[in-house]
Design a protein around this motif. Structure first.
Motif, mmCIF file in Angstrom:
data_model
loop_
_atom_site.group_PDB
_atom_site.id
_atom_site.type_symbol
_atom_site.label_atom_id
_atom_site.label_comp_id
_atom_site.label_asym_id
_atom_site.label_seq_id
_atom_site.Cartn_x
_atom_site.Cartn_y
_atom_site.Cartn_z
ATOM 1 N N LEU A 51 -5.066 8.098 -8.190
ATOM 2 C CA LEU A 51 -4.373 6.848 -7.835
ATOM 3 C C LEU A 51 -4.444 6.479 -6.384
ATOM 4 C CD1 LEU A 51 -0.866 7.960 -9.202
ATOM 5 C CD2 LEU A 51 -2.039 6.149 -9.897
ATOM 6 N N ASP A 52 -5.268 7.409 -5.593
ATOM 7 C CA ASP A 52 -5.924 6.967 -4.242
ATOM 8 C C ASP A 52 -6.855 5.670 -4.244
ATOM 9 O OD1 ASP A 52 -4.291 9.295 -3.532
ATOM 10 O OD2 ASP A 52 -6.036 10.398 -3.078
ATOM 11 N N LYS A 53 -7.289 5.588 -5.563
ATOM 12 C CA LYS A 53 -8.233 4.396 -5.490
ATOM 13 C C LYS A 53 -7.624 3.313 -6.299
ATOM 14 C CE LYS A 53 -12.113 7.540 -5.373
ATOM 15 N NZ LYS A 53 -13.168 8.025 -6.184
ATOM 16 N N THR A 54 -6.294 3.357 -6.675
ATOM 17 C CA THR A 54 -5.589 1.941 -7.346
ATOM 18 C C THR A 54 -4.899 1.406 -6.044
ATOM 19 O OG1 THR A 54 -3.724 3.420 -8.095
ATOM 20 C CG2 THR A 54 -6.050 3.248 -9.288
ATOM 21 N N LEU A 55 -4.450 0.213 -6.608
ATOM 22 C CA LEU A 55 -3.458 -0.647 -5.835
ATOM 23 C C LEU A 55 -3.701 -0.705 -4.503
ATOM 24 C CD1 LEU A 55 -0.226 0.564 -7.688
ATOM 25 C CD2 LEU A 55 -1.587 -1.347 -8.080
ATOM 26 N N ILE A 56 -5.089 -0.961 -4.252
ATOM 27 C CA ILE A 56 -5.540 -1.063 -2.722
ATOM 28 C C ILE A 56 -5.328 -2.711 -2.274
ATOM 29 C CG2 ILE A 56 -7.273 -1.008 -0.885
ATOM 30 C CD1 ILE A 56 -8.234 1.541 -2.796
ATOM 31 N N VAL A 57 -4.698 -2.795 -1.226
ATOM 32 C CA VAL A 57 -4.507 -4.191 -0.904
ATOM 33 C C VAL A 57 -5.381 -4.244 0.472
ATOM 34 C CG1 VAL A 57 -2.789 -6.079 -0.063
ATOM 35 C CG2 VAL A 57 -2.224 -4.441 -1.889
ATOM 36 N N HIS A 58 -6.261 -5.003 0.413
ATOM 37 C CA HIS A 58 -7.059 -5.381 1.774
ATOM 38 C C HIS A 58 -6.536 -6.571 2.552
ATOM 39 C CE1 HIS A 58 -10.187 -2.707 0.271
ATOM 40 N NE2 HIS A 58 -10.192 -3.144 -0.934
ATOM 41 N N ILE A 59 -6.203 -6.286 3.840
ATOM 42 C CA ILE A 59 -5.889 -7.298 4.998
ATOM 43 C C ILE A 59 -6.658 -7.395 5.901
ATOM 44 C CG2 ILE A 59 -4.056 -7.605 6.427
ATOM 45 C CD1 ILE A 59 -2.260 -5.550 5.035
ATOM 46 N N PRO A 60 -7.168 -8.736 5.975
ATOM 47 C CA PRO A 60 -8.208 -8.903 6.942
ATOM 48 C C PRO A 60 -7.817 -8.627 8.636
ATOM 49 C CG PRO A 60 -7.675 -11.057 6.117
ATOM 50 C CD PRO A 60 -6.794 -9.882 5.357
ATOM 51 N N THR A 61 -8.383 -8.286 9.288
ATOM 52 C CA THR A 61 -7.978 -8.025 10.834
ATOM 53 C C THR A 61 -8.650 -9.029 11.727
ATOM 54 O OG1 THR A 61 -10.158 -6.456 11.324
ATOM 55 C CG2 THR A 61 -8.116 -5.331 10.256
ATOM 56 N N VAL A 62 -8.262 -9.129 12.947
ATOM 57 C CA VAL A 62 -8.416 -10.147 13.849
ATOM 58 C C VAL A 62 -10.054 -9.682 14.163
ATOM 59 C CG1 VAL A 62 -7.843 -11.006 16.297
ATOM 60 C CG2 VAL A 62 -6.231 -10.220 14.686
ATOM 61 N N LEU A 69 -4.060 -1.210 2.489
ATOM 62 C CA LEU A 69 -3.076 -0.685 2.257
ATOM 63 C C LEU A 69 -3.139 -0.006 0.954
ATOM 64 C CD1 LEU A 69 -0.409 -3.507 3.288
ATOM 65 C CD2 LEU A 69 -1.244 -1.407 4.750
ATOM 66 N N LYS A 70 -3.171 1.498 0.952
ATOM 67 C CA LYS A 70 -3.494 2.221 -0.287
ATOM 68 C C LYS A 70 -1.764 2.424 -0.917
ATOM 69 C CE LYS A 70 -7.565 3.941 1.551
ATOM 70 N NZ LYS A 70 -8.444 5.062 1.749
ATOM 71 N N PHE A 71 -1.353 1.686 -1.570
ATOM 72 C CA PHE A 71 -0.112 1.837 -2.297
ATOM 73 C C PHE A 71 -0.180 2.890 -3.394
ATOM 74 C CE2 PHE A 71 0.607 -2.422 -0.707
ATOM 75 C CZ PHE A 71 1.781 -2.291 0.005
ATOM 76 N N GLY A 72 -1.499 2.950 -4.040
ATOM 77 C CA GLY A 72 -1.740 3.967 -5.114
ATOM 78 C C GLY A 72 -1.574 5.375 -4.387
ATOM 79 N N ALA A 73 -2.174 5.494 -3.464
ATOM 80 C CA ALA A 73 -2.301 6.891 -2.671
ATOM 81 C C ALA A 73 -0.584 7.404 -2.340
ATOM 82 C CB ALA A 73 -2.738 6.737 -1.372
ATOM 83 N N VAL A 74 0.218 6.306 -1.944
ATOM 84 C CA VAL A 74 1.698 6.683 -1.761
ATOM 85 C C VAL A 74 2.378 6.956 -3.105
ATOM 86 C CG1 VAL A 74 3.856 5.711 -1.130
ATOM 87 C CG2 VAL A 74 1.671 5.020 0.208
ATOM 88 N N ILE A 75 1.928 6.302 -4.245
ATOM 89 C CA ILE A 75 2.644 6.394 -5.522
ATOM 90 C C ILE A 75 2.231 7.822 -6.045
ATOM 91 C CG2 ILE A 75 2.626 5.981 -7.849
ATOM 92 C CD1 ILE A 75 2.487 2.711 -6.604
#
Length: 164
Positions: A51-62, A69-75
């Motif tokens: 699950l650590d490798k699922t539901l990852i949201v990439h956010i561009p940085t400045v 954001l690793k929602f799979g890891a939290v789940i």
């Protein structure tokens, strides 16, 4: 040093050390179950090995990179917590509570039987002796005529039944 020695040899410290060692061993078992059985099953549902490798949201940085954001890891952590809580409850708490309930039921049953084993008081023994003597002499408990046994010799000039 004497106080430190007493602290180390106190039973509570030994019990705590045993609990930590057993807890570590139990944690290893639960972690193995979660890592090798549960996570692959859940990962198969999400089409990932963990699950650590699922539901990852990439956010561009400045700065031009990106944050993840690793929602799979939290789940996965939440599921691990639920699984560990379930294993602790069903493997430890439930059997121990059942054992305690059986033990207390046995103790309660033994306590209910104990009054029968309590020796009678002096007054109760004396009342029993009095009643036995009356029944041997042929009296009823509320008094009455004395009846001599059939084979009892008659006394001088006394008939075999006498009113007292």
């Amino acid at each position: 040093m004497k106080g430190f020695k007493e602290f180390l040899l106190r039973g509570n410290v030994i019990d705590l050390a045993v609990a930590v060692v057993i807890g570590a061993a139990f944690t290893a078992i639960v972690t193995s179950i979660v890592t090798n059985v549960i996570n692959p099953l859940i990962g198969a549902v999400f089409n990932a090995s963990m699950l650590d490798k699922t539901l990852i949201v990439h956010i561009p940085t400045v700065s031009g990179g990106d944050a993840s954001l690793k929602f799979g890891a939290v789940i996965g952590a939440a599921i691990n917590f639920i699984i560990i809580a379930a294993v602790v409850y069903f493997a430890l708490i439930l059997p121990v509570n059942h054992l305690i309930k059986r033990t207390f039921a046995k103790l309660k049953k033994d306590e209910e039987q104990t009054p029968q084993d309590v020796p009678p008081t002096d007054v109760e023994v004396l009342v029993e002796i009095r009643d036995l003597l009356r029944s041997q002499q042929g009296r009823s408990l509320d008094g009455g005529a004395h009846v001599a046994p059939n084979d009892a010799p008659e006394g001088p000039g006394l008939p075999s039944t006498t009113k007292l």
